[in-house]
Design a protein around this motif. Sequence first.
Motif, short mmCIF file in Angstrom:
data_model
loop_
_atom_site.label_atom_id
_atom_site.label_comp_id
_atom_site.label_asym_id
_atom_site.label_seq_id
_atom_site.Cartn_x
_atom_site.Cartn_y
_atom_site.Cartn_z
N UNK A 142 0.82 -1.21 0.00
CA UNK A 142 0.00 0.00 0.00
C UNK A 142 0.86 1.26 0.00
N UNK A 143 1.93 1.26 0.79
CA UNK A 143 2.84 2.42 0.78
C UNK A 143 3.51 2.56 -0.58
N UNK A 144 3.96 1.45 -1.14
CA UNK A 144 4.60 1.48 -2.46
C UNK A 144 3.63 1.95 -3.52
N UNK A 145 2.35 1.62 -3.36
CA UNK A 145 1.34 1.98 -4.36
C UNK A 145 1.22 3.49 -4.51
N UNK A 146 1.39 4.22 -3.41
CA UNK A 146 1.33 5.69 -3.48
C UNK A 146 2.39 6.22 -4.44
N UNK A 147 3.61 5.69 -4.34
CA UNK A 147 4.70 6.14 -5.21
C UNK A 147 4.53 5.60 -6.64
N UNK A 148 3.98 4.40 -6.75
CA UNK A 148 3.76 3.83 -8.09
C UNK A 148 2.77 4.68 -8.88
N UNK A 149 1.66 5.05 -8.26
CA UNK A 149 0.66 5.89 -8.93
C UNK A 149 1.21 7.29 -9.15
N UNK A 150 1.93 7.81 -8.16
CA UNK A 150 2.53 9.13 -8.30
C UNK A 150 3.48 9.18 -9.50
N UNK A 151 4.29 8.13 -9.67
CA UNK A 151 5.21 8.09 -10.80
C UNK A 151 4.49 8.11 -12.13
N UNK A 152 3.39 7.35 -12.24
CA UNK A 152 2.62 7.33 -13.48
C UNK A 152 2.03 8.71 -13.78
N UNK A 153 1.48 9.36 -12.77
CA UNK A 153 0.88 10.68 -12.97
C UNK A 153 1.94 11.70 -13.37
N UNK A 154 3.09 11.66 -12.69
CA UNK A 154 4.17 12.59 -13.02
C UNK A 154 4.64 12.40 -14.46
N UNK A 155 4.78 11.15 -14.88
CA UNK A 155 5.25 10.89 -16.24
C UNK A 155 4.25 11.36 -17.28
N UNK A 156 2.95 11.16 -17.02
CA UNK A 156 1.94 11.68 -17.94
C UNK A 156 1.99 13.20 -18.03
#
Length: 445
Positions: free
Chosen positions: A63-77
Amino acid sequence: MEELARESISLMAKPALDTDGPKLSSSGAVFIMLKSALGAGLLNFPWAFERAGGISTAVAVEMVSLVFLISGLVILGYSSSISGQSTYQDVVRALCGLAVGKLCEICFVFNLFMISVAFLVVVQDQLEKLCDSLYLTVTATAGAEVPHHWYMDQRFALFILCVVVILPLSIPKEIGFQKYTSILGTLAATYLTVVIIVKYCLTEHSGVIYTPNQSTGIGSWASMFSVIPTICFGFQCHEACIAIYSSMENKRISHWVIISVTSMFFCLLIYTLTGVFGYLTFGRNVAADILMSYPGSDVVIIVARLLFGVSIITIYPIILLLGRSVIQGLFLRYRRQRTVVTQSYENRTRVVLTVAWIAVTLIIAMFVPDISKVISVIGGISAFFIFIFPGLCLIFAMQSASVSETVSPRTRLALSAWGVLSVLCGAFIFGQSTTIAIMELFNKF
Protein backbone atom coordinates in the motif's frame (compact mmCIF):
# COMPACT_ATOMS: atom_id res chain seq x y z
CA MET A 1 8.33 -6.74 -15.12
CA GLU A 2 8.39 -6.67 -14.37
CA GLU A 3 7.68 -7.88 -14.61
CA LEU A 4 6.32 -5.76 -19.95
CA ALA A 5 3.65 -6.87 -22.33
CA ARG A 6 4.07 -7.09 -26.05
CA GLU A 7 1.71 -4.37 -27.11
CA SER A 8 3.06 -1.80 -24.71
CA ILE A 9 6.60 -2.79 -25.65
CA SER A 10 5.80 -2.23 -29.31
CA LEU A 11 4.54 1.21 -28.38
CA MET A 12 7.82 1.96 -26.62
CA ALA A 13 9.81 0.85 -29.63
CA LYS A 14 8.32 3.57 -31.84
CA PRO A 15 10.27 6.80 -31.89
CA ALA A 16 7.09 8.77 -32.24
CA LEU A 17 3.48 7.87 -32.15
CA ASP A 18 1.27 8.40 -35.15
CA THR A 19 -0.95 11.28 -34.16
CA ASP A 20 -3.26 10.60 -37.09
CA GLY A 21 -3.79 6.94 -36.17
CA PRO A 22 -6.50 5.45 -34.00
CA LYS A 23 -6.61 6.70 -30.40
CA LEU A 24 -6.79 4.61 -27.27
CA SER A 25 -10.00 4.58 -25.26
CA SER A 26 -9.96 4.62 -21.46
CA SER A 27 -10.62 0.88 -21.23
CA GLY A 28 -7.94 0.19 -23.85
CA ALA A 29 -5.39 2.23 -21.90
CA VAL A 30 -6.18 0.36 -18.66
CA PHE A 31 -5.94 -3.00 -20.45
CA ILE A 32 -2.53 -2.22 -21.97
CA MET A 33 -1.29 -0.96 -18.60
CA LEU A 34 -2.40 -4.25 -17.05
CA LYS A 35 -0.65 -6.22 -19.77
CA SER A 36 2.49 -4.19 -19.13
CA ALA A 37 2.51 -4.93 -15.40
CA LEU A 38 1.21 -8.51 -15.14
CA GLY A 39 3.63 -11.30 -15.94
CA ALA A 40 6.51 -13.32 -14.56
CA GLY A 41 6.74 -11.11 -11.44
CA LEU A 42 3.56 -12.80 -10.22
CA LEU A 43 5.49 -16.04 -9.63
CA ASN A 44 7.61 -14.39 -6.93
CA PHE A 45 4.88 -12.68 -4.89
CA PRO A 46 3.99 -15.54 -2.47
CA TRP A 47 7.70 -15.82 -1.62
CA ALA A 48 7.79 -12.04 -1.09
CA PHE A 49 4.89 -12.31 1.37
CA GLU A 50 6.82 -14.95 3.32
CA ARG A 51 9.98 -12.87 3.14
CA ALA A 52 8.16 -9.80 4.48
CA GLY A 53 7.09 -11.72 7.57
CA GLY A 54 3.45 -12.38 6.80
CA ILE A 55 0.37 -11.04 5.07
CA SER A 56 -0.22 -7.89 7.11
CA THR A 57 3.35 -6.62 6.71
CA ALA A 58 3.47 -7.44 2.99
CA VAL A 59 0.14 -5.72 2.27
CA ALA A 60 1.26 -2.66 4.27
CA VAL A 61 4.45 -2.41 2.18
CA GLU A 62 2.35 -2.83 -0.97
CA MET A 63 0.00 0.00 0.00
CA VAL A 64 2.84 2.42 0.78
CA SER A 65 4.60 1.48 -2.46
CA LEU A 66 1.34 1.98 -4.36
CA VAL A 67 1.33 5.69 -3.48
CA PHE A 68 4.70 6.14 -5.21
CA LEU A 69 3.76 3.83 -8.09
CA ILE A 70 0.66 5.89 -8.93
CA SER A 71 2.53 9.13 -8.30
CA GLY A 72 5.21 8.09 -10.80
CA LEU A 73 2.62 7.33 -13.48
CA VAL A 74 0.88 10.68 -12.97
CA ILE A 75 4.17 12.59 -13.02
CA LEU A 76 5.25 10.89 -16.24
CA GLY A 77 1.94 11.68 -17.94
CA TYR A 78 2.23 15.32 -16.84
CA SER A 79 5.86 15.44 -18.00
CA SER A 80 4.87 14.11 -21.40
CA SER A 81 2.14 16.75 -21.74
CA ILE A 82 4.47 19.70 -21.02
CA SER A 83 7.46 18.36 -22.97
CA GLY A 84 5.53 17.20 -26.03
CA GLN A 85 7.51 13.92 -26.16
CA SER A 86 6.00 10.47 -26.57
CA THR A 87 8.63 8.05 -25.23
CA TYR A 88 10.17 7.65 -21.77
CA GLN A 89 13.72 8.41 -22.85
CA ASP A 90 12.72 11.48 -24.87
CA VAL A 91 10.72 12.93 -21.96
CA VAL A 92 13.64 12.47 -19.53
CA ARG A 93 16.09 13.96 -22.05
CA ALA A 94 13.83 16.95 -22.80
CA LEU A 95 13.20 17.87 -19.15
CA CYS A 96 16.37 16.73 -17.35
CA GLY A 97 19.06 17.28 -19.95
CA LEU A 98 21.33 15.16 -22.14
CA ALA A 99 23.38 13.59 -19.32
CA VAL A 100 20.33 12.27 -17.45
CA GLY A 101 18.88 11.16 -20.79
CA LYS A 102 21.99 9.06 -21.47
CA LEU A 103 21.75 7.54 -17.99
CA CYS A 104 18.12 6.68 -18.76
CA GLU A 105 19.14 4.86 -21.95
CA ILE A 106 21.80 2.85 -20.10
CA CYS A 107 19.31 1.86 -17.39
CA PHE A 108 16.77 1.02 -20.08
CA VAL A 109 19.11 -1.43 -21.86
CA PHE A 110 20.39 -2.99 -18.63
CA ASN A 111 16.83 -3.41 -17.37
CA LEU A 112 15.85 -5.20 -20.59
CA PHE A 113 18.93 -7.40 -20.31
CA MET A 114 18.11 -8.47 -16.74
CA ILE A 115 14.47 -9.07 -17.67
CA SER A 116 15.75 -11.42 -20.39
CA VAL A 117 17.76 -13.28 -17.75
CA ALA A 118 14.71 -13.50 -15.48
CA PHE A 119 12.61 -14.92 -18.31
CA LEU A 120 15.16 -17.64 -19.04
CA VAL A 121 15.35 -18.50 -15.32
CA VAL A 122 11.55 -18.93 -15.25
CA VAL A 123 11.64 -21.11 -18.38
CA GLN A 124 14.45 -23.20 -16.90
CA ASP A 125 12.44 -23.76 -13.70
CA GLN A 126 9.42 -24.90 -15.67
CA LEU A 127 11.56 -27.16 -17.89
CA GLU A 128 12.90 -28.90 -14.79
CA LYS A 129 9.41 -29.86 -13.64
CA LEU A 130 8.18 -30.65 -17.15
CA CYS A 131 11.17 -32.93 -17.86
CA ASP A 132 10.57 -34.81 -14.62
CA SER A 133 6.86 -35.15 -15.36
CA LEU A 134 7.55 -36.32 -18.93
CA TYR A 135 10.03 -38.95 -17.75
CA LEU A 136 7.62 -40.36 -15.15
CA THR A 137 4.81 -40.44 -17.71
CA VAL A 138 6.85 -42.17 -20.42
CA THR A 139 8.43 -44.73 -18.09
CA ALA A 140 5.19 -45.27 -16.11
CA THR A 141 7.10 -45.08 -12.82
CA ALA A 142 4.97 -42.69 -10.81
CA GLY A 143 6.54 -41.74 -7.48
CA ALA A 144 10.01 -43.01 -8.43
CA GLU A 145 13.09 -40.82 -8.22
CA VAL A 146 14.02 -39.25 -11.55
CA PRO A 147 17.58 -40.17 -12.64
CA HIS A 148 19.91 -37.31 -13.56
CA HIS A 149 21.01 -37.84 -17.16
CA TRP A 150 22.70 -35.02 -19.08
CA TYR A 151 20.01 -35.08 -21.78
CA MET A 152 17.32 -34.66 -19.12
CA ASP A 153 19.00 -31.72 -17.41
CA GLN A 154 16.96 -28.50 -17.57
CA ARG A 155 20.07 -26.53 -18.56
CA PHE A 156 20.55 -28.68 -21.64
CA ALA A 157 16.85 -28.35 -22.49
CA LEU A 158 17.09 -24.55 -22.10
CA PHE A 159 20.14 -24.45 -24.39
CA ILE A 160 18.30 -26.44 -27.09
CA LEU A 161 15.25 -24.19 -26.71
CA CYS A 162 17.37 -21.06 -27.15
CA VAL A 163 19.13 -22.41 -30.24
CA VAL A 164 16.13 -23.99 -31.96
CA VAL A 165 13.31 -21.59 -31.05
CA ILE A 166 14.38 -18.30 -29.47
CA LEU A 167 17.36 -17.54 -31.75
CA PRO A 168 15.42 -17.89 -35.05
CA LEU A 169 12.61 -15.75 -33.61
CA SER A 170 15.05 -13.05 -32.48
CA ILE A 171 17.24 -12.56 -35.56
CA PRO A 172 14.70 -10.77 -37.85
CA LYS A 173 14.87 -6.97 -37.92
CA GLU A 174 11.18 -6.66 -37.10
CA ILE A 175 8.97 -9.05 -35.13
CA GLY A 176 5.39 -9.25 -36.30
CA PHE A 177 4.03 -12.24 -34.37
CA GLN A 178 3.49 -10.19 -31.20
CA LYS A 179 0.01 -9.09 -32.30
CA TYR A 180 -1.11 -12.73 -32.23
CA THR A 181 0.35 -13.53 -28.80
CA SER A 182 -0.12 -10.28 -26.85
CA ILE A 183 -2.80 -11.77 -24.58
CA LEU A 184 -0.75 -14.74 -23.36
CA GLY A 185 0.99 -12.97 -20.47
CA THR A 186 -2.26 -11.63 -19.05
CA LEU A 187 -3.98 -14.98 -19.55
CA ALA A 188 -1.17 -16.85 -17.79
CA ALA A 189 -1.20 -14.41 -14.84
CA THR A 190 -4.98 -14.54 -14.42
CA TYR A 191 -5.05 -18.33 -14.76
CA LEU A 192 -2.29 -18.71 -12.15
CA THR A 193 -4.13 -16.49 -9.65
CA VAL A 194 -7.33 -18.53 -10.02
CA VAL A 195 -5.41 -21.83 -9.73
CA ILE A 196 -3.62 -20.74 -6.55
CA ILE A 197 -6.90 -19.70 -4.91
CA VAL A 198 -8.66 -22.93 -5.92
CA LYS A 199 -5.70 -25.09 -4.82
CA TYR A 200 -5.72 -23.40 -1.42
CA CYS A 201 -9.44 -24.06 -0.97
CA LEU A 202 -9.01 -27.75 -1.89
CA THR A 203 -5.87 -28.47 0.15
CA GLU A 204 -5.37 -29.38 3.82
CA HIS A 205 -3.07 -26.91 5.64
CA SER A 206 -2.67 -28.43 9.10
CA GLY A 207 1.12 -28.80 8.86
CA VAL A 208 1.92 -25.45 7.25
CA ILE A 209 4.25 -23.18 9.27
CA TYR A 210 3.54 -19.43 9.07
CA THR A 211 5.92 -18.13 11.75
CA PRO A 212 8.42 -15.71 10.09
CA ASN A 213 12.13 -16.42 10.31
CA GLN A 214 12.76 -12.90 11.62
CA SER A 215 9.92 -11.79 13.88
CA THR A 216 11.60 -8.86 15.69
CA GLY A 217 14.59 -6.58 15.53
CA ILE A 218 16.70 -5.32 12.65
CA GLY A 219 16.31 -8.60 10.73
CA SER A 220 12.54 -8.17 10.46
CA TRP A 221 12.94 -4.63 9.08
CA ALA A 222 15.56 -5.79 6.59
CA SER A 223 13.28 -8.61 5.45
CA MET A 224 10.38 -6.21 5.05
CA PHE A 225 12.34 -3.76 2.90
CA SER A 226 13.88 -6.58 0.85
CA VAL A 227 10.51 -7.30 -0.80
CA ILE A 228 10.23 -3.80 -2.29
CA PRO A 229 12.27 -4.79 -5.40
CA THR A 230 9.77 -7.62 -6.00
CA ILE A 231 6.91 -5.12 -5.81
CA CYS A 232 8.73 -2.74 -8.17
CA PHE A 233 9.34 -5.54 -10.67
CA GLY A 234 5.74 -6.74 -10.45
CA PHE A 235 4.07 -3.34 -10.89
CA GLN A 236 6.58 -2.06 -13.44
CA CYS A 237 4.74 -0.47 -16.37
CA HIS A 238 6.22 3.02 -16.16
CA GLU A 239 8.48 2.67 -19.21
CA ALA A 240 5.40 2.08 -21.36
CA CYS A 241 3.03 4.56 -19.70
CA ILE A 242 4.20 7.63 -21.65
CA ALA A 243 3.63 5.89 -24.98
CA ILE A 244 0.20 4.79 -23.71
CA TYR A 245 -0.63 8.32 -22.52
CA SER A 246 0.45 9.79 -25.86
CA SER A 247 -1.84 7.37 -27.70
CA MET A 248 -4.93 8.23 -25.65
CA GLU A 249 -7.85 10.18 -27.03
CA ASN A 250 -8.40 12.06 -23.76
CA LYS A 251 -5.09 13.47 -22.51
CA ARG A 252 -6.41 15.51 -19.59
CA ILE A 253 -4.25 14.90 -16.52
CA SER A 254 -7.29 14.33 -14.31
CA HIS A 255 -8.38 11.57 -16.69
CA TRP A 256 -4.87 10.09 -16.68
CA VAL A 257 -4.98 9.99 -12.87
CA ILE A 258 -8.14 7.87 -13.07
CA ILE A 259 -6.49 5.53 -15.61
CA SER A 260 -3.40 5.17 -13.40
CA VAL A 261 -5.38 4.50 -10.21
CA THR A 262 -7.69 1.99 -11.94
CA SER A 263 -4.90 -0.01 -13.55
CA MET A 264 -2.83 -0.09 -10.35
CA PHE A 265 -5.88 -1.16 -8.34
CA PHE A 266 -6.49 -4.20 -10.56
CA CYS A 267 -2.77 -5.05 -10.45
CA LEU A 268 -2.86 -4.75 -6.66
CA LEU A 269 -5.87 -7.07 -6.50
CA ILE A 270 -4.28 -9.80 -8.64
CA TYR A 271 -0.86 -9.61 -7.01
CA THR A 272 -2.29 -9.54 -3.48
CA LEU A 273 -4.62 -12.50 -4.06
CA THR A 274 -1.73 -14.50 -5.52
CA GLY A 275 0.60 -13.54 -2.68
CA VAL A 276 -1.92 -14.18 0.10
CA PHE A 277 -3.23 -17.56 -1.06
CA GLY A 278 0.18 -18.78 -2.25
CA TYR A 279 1.66 -17.92 1.14
CA LEU A 280 -1.26 -19.50 3.02
CA THR A 281 -0.88 -22.70 0.98
CA PHE A 282 2.85 -23.29 1.64
CA GLY A 283 3.84 -20.91 4.45
CA ARG A 284 7.56 -20.73 5.08
CA ASN A 285 8.19 -23.52 2.54
CA VAL A 286 6.98 -21.51 -0.44
CA ALA A 287 9.51 -21.43 -3.30
CA ALA A 288 10.81 -18.25 -4.94
CA ASP A 289 8.88 -19.41 -8.02
CA ILE A 290 5.44 -20.44 -6.73
CA LEU A 291 5.02 -23.00 -9.53
CA MET A 292 8.05 -24.90 -8.17
CA SER A 293 6.14 -25.53 -4.93
CA TYR A 294 3.52 -27.66 -6.70
CA PRO A 295 4.11 -31.26 -7.85
CA GLY A 296 5.19 -31.71 -11.45
CA SER A 297 2.44 -34.24 -12.24
CA ASP A 298 -0.49 -31.90 -11.54
CA VAL A 299 -2.24 -31.30 -14.90
CA VAL A 300 -3.66 -27.92 -13.85
CA ILE A 301 -0.18 -26.72 -12.87
CA ILE A 302 1.32 -28.14 -16.07
CA VAL A 303 -1.08 -25.92 -18.03
CA ALA A 304 0.13 -22.91 -16.02
CA ARG A 305 3.75 -23.86 -16.75
CA LEU A 306 3.04 -24.13 -20.47
CA LEU A 307 1.18 -20.80 -20.54
CA PHE A 308 4.04 -18.98 -18.84
CA GLY A 309 6.62 -20.82 -20.93
CA VAL A 310 5.00 -19.98 -24.28
CA SER A 311 4.33 -16.42 -23.14
CA ILE A 312 7.98 -15.87 -22.22
CA ILE A 313 9.33 -17.58 -25.34
CA THR A 314 7.29 -15.21 -27.52
CA ILE A 315 8.07 -12.05 -25.53
CA TYR A 316 11.82 -12.68 -25.13
CA PRO A 317 12.58 -11.79 -28.80
CA ILE A 318 10.74 -8.48 -28.38
CA ILE A 319 12.72 -7.59 -25.27
CA LEU A 320 15.88 -8.49 -27.19
CA LEU A 321 14.75 -6.38 -30.17
CA LEU A 322 14.41 -3.25 -28.02
CA GLY A 323 17.76 -3.70 -26.29
CA ARG A 324 19.49 -4.60 -29.55
CA SER A 325 18.07 -1.56 -31.35
CA VAL A 326 19.64 0.82 -28.81
CA ILE A 327 23.05 -0.90 -28.89
CA GLN A 328 23.03 -1.31 -32.68
CA GLY A 329 22.15 2.35 -33.08
CA LEU A 330 25.37 3.26 -31.27
CA PHE A 331 27.43 1.00 -33.58
CA LEU A 332 25.79 2.40 -36.70
CA ARG A 333 26.26 6.04 -35.64
CA TYR A 334 29.94 5.36 -34.91
CA ARG A 335 30.32 3.61 -38.28
CA ARG A 336 28.65 6.49 -40.20
CA GLN A 337 31.21 8.93 -38.86
CA ARG A 338 33.92 7.04 -40.73
CA THR A 339 32.34 5.34 -43.73
CA VAL A 340 29.11 4.35 -45.41
CA VAL A 341 26.95 1.82 -43.56
CA THR A 342 26.05 -1.03 -45.91
CA GLN A 343 23.12 -3.40 -45.54
CA SER A 344 25.47 -6.34 -45.07
CA TYR A 345 27.23 -4.56 -42.18
CA GLU A 346 23.90 -3.81 -40.54
CA ASN A 347 22.81 -7.44 -40.94
CA ARG A 348 26.08 -8.76 -39.50
CA THR A 349 25.85 -6.40 -36.54
CA ARG A 350 22.27 -7.47 -35.86
CA VAL A 351 23.14 -11.19 -35.95
CA VAL A 352 26.24 -10.80 -33.75
CA LEU A 353 24.38 -8.72 -31.17
CA THR A 354 21.49 -11.19 -31.14
CA VAL A 355 23.75 -14.21 -30.61
CA ALA A 356 25.77 -12.38 -27.94
CA TRP A 357 22.63 -11.25 -26.07
CA ILE A 358 21.16 -14.76 -26.01
CA ALA A 359 24.48 -16.42 -25.12
CA VAL A 360 25.24 -14.11 -22.18
CA THR A 361 21.71 -14.19 -20.75
CA LEU A 362 21.67 -17.98 -21.14
CA ILE A 363 24.97 -18.42 -19.28
CA ILE A 364 23.82 -16.18 -16.43
CA ALA A 365 20.43 -17.92 -16.21
CA MET A 366 22.06 -21.34 -15.97
CA PHE A 367 23.97 -20.38 -12.82
CA VAL A 368 21.31 -18.32 -11.03
CA PRO A 369 19.92 -20.40 -8.13
CA ASP A 370 16.37 -18.98 -8.32
CA ILE A 371 14.40 -16.09 -9.77
CA SER A 372 14.41 -14.05 -6.54
CA LYS A 373 18.09 -13.19 -7.10
CA VAL A 374 17.38 -11.75 -10.55
CA ILE A 375 14.24 -9.92 -9.44
CA SER A 376 16.23 -8.25 -6.67
CA VAL A 377 18.53 -6.71 -9.30
CA ILE A 378 15.68 -5.82 -11.69
CA GLY A 379 13.71 -4.25 -8.85
CA GLY A 380 16.69 -2.04 -8.05
CA ILE A 381 16.94 -0.88 -11.67
CA SER A 382 13.15 -0.41 -11.76
CA ALA A 383 13.57 2.14 -8.95
CA PHE A 384 15.09 4.47 -11.56
CA PHE A 385 11.99 4.28 -13.78
CA ILE A 386 9.41 4.33 -10.96
CA PHE A 387 11.02 6.75 -8.46
CA ILE A 388 14.20 8.51 -9.59
CA PHE A 389 13.50 9.63 -13.17
CA PRO A 390 9.88 10.70 -12.44
CA GLY A 391 11.13 12.62 -9.40
CA LEU A 392 13.80 14.36 -11.46
CA CYS A 393 11.26 15.16 -14.19
CA LEU A 394 8.98 16.76 -11.60
CA ILE A 395 11.82 18.80 -10.07
CA PHE A 396 13.01 20.12 -13.46
CA ALA A 397 9.44 20.72 -14.65
CA MET A 398 8.71 22.94 -11.64
CA GLN A 399 11.72 25.07 -12.62
CA SER A 400 10.64 25.60 -16.22
CA ALA A 401 9.34 28.98 -17.33
CA SER A 402 6.04 27.66 -18.70
CA VAL A 403 5.13 26.00 -15.39
CA SER A 404 6.24 29.01 -13.35
CA GLU A 405 3.65 31.16 -15.10
CA THR A 406 0.72 28.81 -14.40
CA VAL A 407 1.53 27.22 -11.02
CA SER A 408 1.76 29.10 -7.74
CA PRO A 409 5.13 29.21 -5.90
CA ARG A 410 3.72 27.27 -2.94
CA THR A 411 2.45 24.48 -5.19
CA ARG A 412 5.73 24.34 -7.07
CA LEU A 413 7.63 24.09 -3.79
CA ALA A 414 5.41 21.25 -2.55
CA LEU A 415 5.71 19.34 -5.83
CA SER A 416 9.47 19.85 -5.91
CA ALA A 417 9.69 18.47 -2.37
CA TRP A 418 7.69 15.41 -3.47
CA GLY A 419 10.09 14.99 -6.38
CA VAL A 420 13.06 15.08 -4.00
CA LEU A 421 11.36 12.51 -1.73
CA SER A 422 10.72 10.24 -4.73
CA VAL A 423 14.37 10.46 -5.82
CA LEU A 424 15.58 9.69 -2.29
CA CYS A 425 13.25 6.68 -1.98
CA GLY A 426 14.44 5.39 -5.36
CA ALA A 427 18.08 5.82 -4.35
CA PHE A 428 17.42 3.91 -1.13
CA ILE A 429 15.73 1.01 -2.98
CA PHE A 430 18.48 0.87 -5.59
CA GLY A 431 21.20 0.96 -2.93
CA GLN A 432 19.49 -1.70 -0.83
CA SER A 433 18.95 -4.13 -3.73
CA THR A 434 22.50 -3.58 -4.96
CA THR A 435 23.90 -4.22 -1.48
CA ILE A 436 21.88 -7.43 -1.14
CA ALA A 437 23.07 -8.65 -4.56
CA ILE A 438 26.72 -7.92 -3.70
CA MET A 439 26.47 -9.62 -0.31
CA GLU A 440 24.92 -12.73 -1.86
CA LEU A 441 27.66 -12.78 -4.49
CA PHE A 442 30.37 -12.64 -1.81
CA ASN A 443 28.61 -15.33 0.25
CA LYS A 444 28.83 -17.63 -2.77
CA PHE A 445 32.59 -17.41 -2.76
